[in-house]
Write an enzyme that holds these catalytic residues in place. Sequence first.
Site, short mmCIF file in Angstrom:
data_model
loop_
_atom_site.label_atom_id
_atom_site.label_comp_id
_atom_site.label_asym_id
_atom_site.label_seq_id
_atom_site.Cartn_x
_atom_site.Cartn_y
_atom_site.Cartn_z
CE1 TYR A 32 -49.50 -13.66 22.69
CE2 TYR A 32 -51.44 -13.41 21.37
CZ TYR A 32 -50.40 -12.75 22.32
OH TYR A 32 -50.60 -11.58 22.56
CB SER B 66 -54.41 -10.70 23.53
OG SER B 66 -54.73 -10.57 22.16
P1 NAD Z 1 -42.98 -6.50 23.09
O1 NAD Z 1 -42.00 -7.50 22.35
O2 NAD Z 1 -42.64 -5.10 23.19
O3 NAD Z 1 -42.76 -6.95 24.84
C1 NAD Z 1 -42.77 -8.40 25.05
C2 NAD Z 1 -41.80 -8.47 26.16
O4 NAD Z 1 -41.60 -9.84 26.68
C3 NAD Z 1 -40.43 -8.17 25.34
O5 NAD Z 1 -40.07 -6.83 25.54
C4 NAD Z 1 -39.61 -9.16 26.58
O6 NAD Z 1 -39.00 -8.44 27.19
C5 NAD Z 1 -40.63 -9.99 27.21
N1 NAD Z 1 -40.22 -11.47 27.13
C6 NAD Z 1 -40.74 -12.17 26.20
N2 NAD Z 1 -40.23 -13.49 26.65
C7 NAD Z 1 -39.40 -13.13 27.93
C8 NAD Z 1 -38.83 -14.30 28.72
N3 NAD Z 1 -38.58 -15.49 28.22
N4 NAD Z 1 -38.34 -13.82 29.78
C9 NAD Z 1 -38.37 -12.41 29.90
N5 NAD Z 1 -38.98 -11.49 29.19
C10 NAD Z 1 -39.47 -12.15 28.14
O7 NAD Z 1 -44.55 -6.74 22.80
P2 NAD Z 1 -45.87 -6.19 23.18
O8 NAD Z 1 -46.73 -6.48 21.93
O9 NAD Z 1 -45.90 -4.95 23.75
O10 NAD Z 1 -46.11 -7.17 24.35
C11 NAD Z 1 -46.33 -7.14 25.51
C12 NAD Z 1 -47.77 -8.05 26.04
O11 NAD Z 1 -48.73 -7.25 25.12
C13 NAD Z 1 -47.64 -9.41 25.75
O12 NAD Z 1 -48.30 -10.04 26.65
C14 NAD Z 1 -48.43 -9.66 24.29
O13 NAD Z 1 -48.93 -10.99 24.56
C15 NAD Z 1 -49.44 -8.62 24.49
N6 NAD Z 1 -50.27 -8.14 23.30
C16 NAD Z 1 -49.63 -7.61 22.41
C17 NAD Z 1 -50.31 -7.33 21.08
C18 NAD Z 1 -49.82 -6.78 20.14
O14 NAD Z 1 -50.76 -6.47 19.06
N7 NAD Z 1 -48.62 -6.17 20.01
C19 NAD Z 1 -51.70 -7.71 21.13
C20 NAD Z 1 -52.57 -8.22 22.24
C21 NAD Z 1 -51.64 -8.37 23.42
#
Ligand code: NAD
Length: 333
Positions: free
Chosen positions: A238, A225
Amino acid sequence: MMNEEHKLSRRQVISGLSASLAVAAVGPVFGAPETGSAAADPLEDPTKKYPKPPFKSQQQPWPGLAGQMEPKPDHGEKSYKGSGRLKGRKALITGGDSGMGRAAAIAYAREGADVAINYLPAEEADAKEVIALIKAAGQKGVAIPGDLRDEAFCKRLVDETVRQLGGLDIVVSNAGRQQQRQSILDLSTEDFDATMKTNIYAPFWIIKAALPHLKPGSCIIGTTSEQATDPSPDLYDYAQTKAATTNYVRSLAKQLAPKGIRVNGVAPGPIWTPLQVSGGATQEKLVKFGGDTPMGRPGQPVELASIYVQLADPQASYSTGQVYGAAGGKGMP
Ligand code: NAD
Ligand code: MG
């Protein structure tokens, strides 16, 4: 005279044109890959391509469902076009039900890969849609629900993927936990532990289990991120896991390069996903989400799909230890 010259140049132009058309027509005979529709896609202004704030205030219980967000995120369901870049590959994507993981799953399938996705049982509705999309692309789609905070499950997840796909060559460690807390005093040990287990221990366990199956040419991709280098005050736990993710990508890349295994990371900026509406952001931040980027809007998961594809593509064979970003002009990977 002028007229004659004019005619000549017109004739030259026309013969030139037909010559290039002839080349285009015989292209496939020489094995040129298909480039899709012949008509050029119209230019699109990225600032106007997707919704801008203000957004409707909305909250879902963690982990949230993409299908219940307003507006619905775009994971490339209608737009992503593949061109055989991952033909025959076998991929495991954690958090493949929604957000970046879902965008990667759709793109990988349309690029010719078989895909296993992991998610939490509460996310079955989102996961079902992804499996249907993978199958519609003509690929094998495997759903393996379970909680990544459990080491034994992480091991089973890899074993089950290898068994059902008949191998493994792309590991996308994308699942993540983000719960904002205004003060470190509000952050419990249980919270801190859950974030560390999901974001740091799970990739460690999954990669350890996967490594014996990864042959030279395989790759590992972590989702890090912009928080790794520009942490928000309310994401104390985080943000440090994302700094750790960027760091493990660089360490493992050096460790595994001699074995022919590449390790890279994707660093998103603010992206419209369930993570943000299920405790990741305050309602105040959510209504203005992405408005502070130079693009003036959040990114959609599909806008990162091509990065996950690029990093897995065997043509990127010299790229390892890299972190590729997409943050609307804000932040650094
Ligand atoms: P999202 O909620 O769609 O995806 C996160 C997924 O993590 C969930 O769908 C879930 O299936 C999984 N998860 C969480 N805890 C879990 C557990 N204990 N066991 C199994 N699965 C679990 O959201 P996203 O934003 O697409 O997140 C995906 C990645 O992107 C993450 O690593 C997040 O930190 C990163 N990210 C997101 C953003 C943002 O702004 N959305 C920015 C930077 C990084
Ligand atoms: Mg989800």
